[in-house]
Design an enzyme around this catalytic site. Sequence first.
Site, PDB file in Angstrom:
ATOM      1  N   LEU A 101      -5.211   0.681   1.643  1.00  0.00           N
ATOM      2  CA  LEU A 101      -4.498  -0.342   0.885  1.00  0.00           C
ATOM      3  C   LEU A 101      -4.747  -0.063  -0.584  1.00  0.00           C
ATOM      4  CD1 LEU A 101      -5.130  -3.778   2.687  1.00  0.00           C
ATOM      5  CD2 LEU A 101      -2.926  -2.639   2.374  1.00  0.00           C
ATOM      6  N   ASP A 102      -3.709  -0.163  -1.400  1.00  0.00           N
ATOM      7  CA  ASP A 102      -3.872   0.052  -2.829  1.00  0.00           C
ATOM      8  C   ASP A 102      -4.859  -0.950  -3.405  1.00  0.00           C
ATOM      9  OD1 ASP A 102      -1.914   2.028  -2.706  1.00  0.00           O
ATOM     10  OD2 ASP A 102      -0.311   0.579  -3.078  1.00  0.00           O
ATOM     11  N   VAL A 103      -5.455  -0.590  -4.545  1.00  0.00           N
ATOM     12  CA  VAL A 103      -6.395  -1.483  -5.203  1.00  0.00           C
ATOM     13  C   VAL A 103      -5.716  -2.787  -5.609  1.00  0.00           C
ATOM     14  CG1 VAL A 103      -6.001  -0.519  -7.520  1.00  0.00           C
ATOM     15  CG2 VAL A 103      -8.204  -1.589  -6.970  1.00  0.00           C
ATOM     16  N   SER A 105      -3.326  -4.247  -3.874  1.00  0.00           N
ATOM     17  CA  SER A 105      -2.832  -4.910  -2.673  1.00  0.00           C
ATOM     18  C   SER A 105      -4.007  -5.551  -1.953  1.00  0.00           C
ATOM     19  CB  SER A 105      -2.127  -3.912  -1.743  1.00  0.00           C
ATOM     20  OG  SER A 105      -1.015  -3.307  -2.373  1.00  0.00           O
ATOM     21  N   ARG A 183       2.177   4.074  -0.764  1.00  0.00           N
ATOM     22  CA  ARG A 183       2.852   2.962  -1.443  1.00  0.00           C
ATOM     23  C   ARG A 183       4.280   2.750  -0.908  1.00  0.00           C
ATOM     24  NH1 ARG A 183      -0.086   1.442  -5.958  1.00  0.00           N
ATOM     25  NH2 ARG A 183       1.708   0.478  -6.965  1.00  0.00           N
TER      26      ARG A 183
END
Length: 231
Positions: A101-103, A105, A183
């Site tokens: 998971l993106d930072v 998100s 993403r």
Amino acid sequence: MRLAKYLAHAGVASRRAAEELIAQGRVAVDGEVVTDPARDVSETSRVEVDGRALAGAEPRVVYIVNKPLGVVCTARDTHCRPTVVELVPARGLRLYPVGRLDVDSSGLILLSNDGELANRLTHPRYEVPKTYLARVGGGRVGEGALRALRGGVTLQDGPTAPVRVRRVKADLLELTIHEGRNRQVRRMCEAVGHPVLALERVAFGPLRLNGLAPGAYRRCSDAEVECLRTL
């Protein structure tokens, strides 16, 4: 047991990463460097990685974590940012994130020391579904944008597979994908004119957050882990 599988069960790395370690000559069995990932090993074999002897297969565990914003999905971070692994007491186990998971998100991420299961949950050929809530800009999401998402969107790295999507509110979408490109949800929404303002993963396969607070975690039950293995 095959050597690569043994390393994965010991929590060293995923099966694929274990095969790379073996090919690099970093693994020895009973004092002999082995480069064949199919080499059979037994419970009595002495297996070393970079000269460090393994104690054998760890008890395999899976944790559900509700990752907060600003936390990175790595075991360590060179910029000293908080990591998702730090949210769960390891108690001597080598836990690592399953997927990413993106930072910027939030939401459901799995931590495990079961490399074989991690590979099955993240490899594209197994098509494990992941569901997100995306709050988007660009005004109310119209039927044209929903149809485009459902049919697949052409991105820089090629067309995506169709996704399941429904409009929860005028600017809130629930999307289920199974590809897991970098993403992907953000890029798909951007492509149809609705940039993502906030993104939360709410389900990974059959697992859901079910009220788990940001930063909190719980260990998966044996039944839940078995369900994951059947995906």
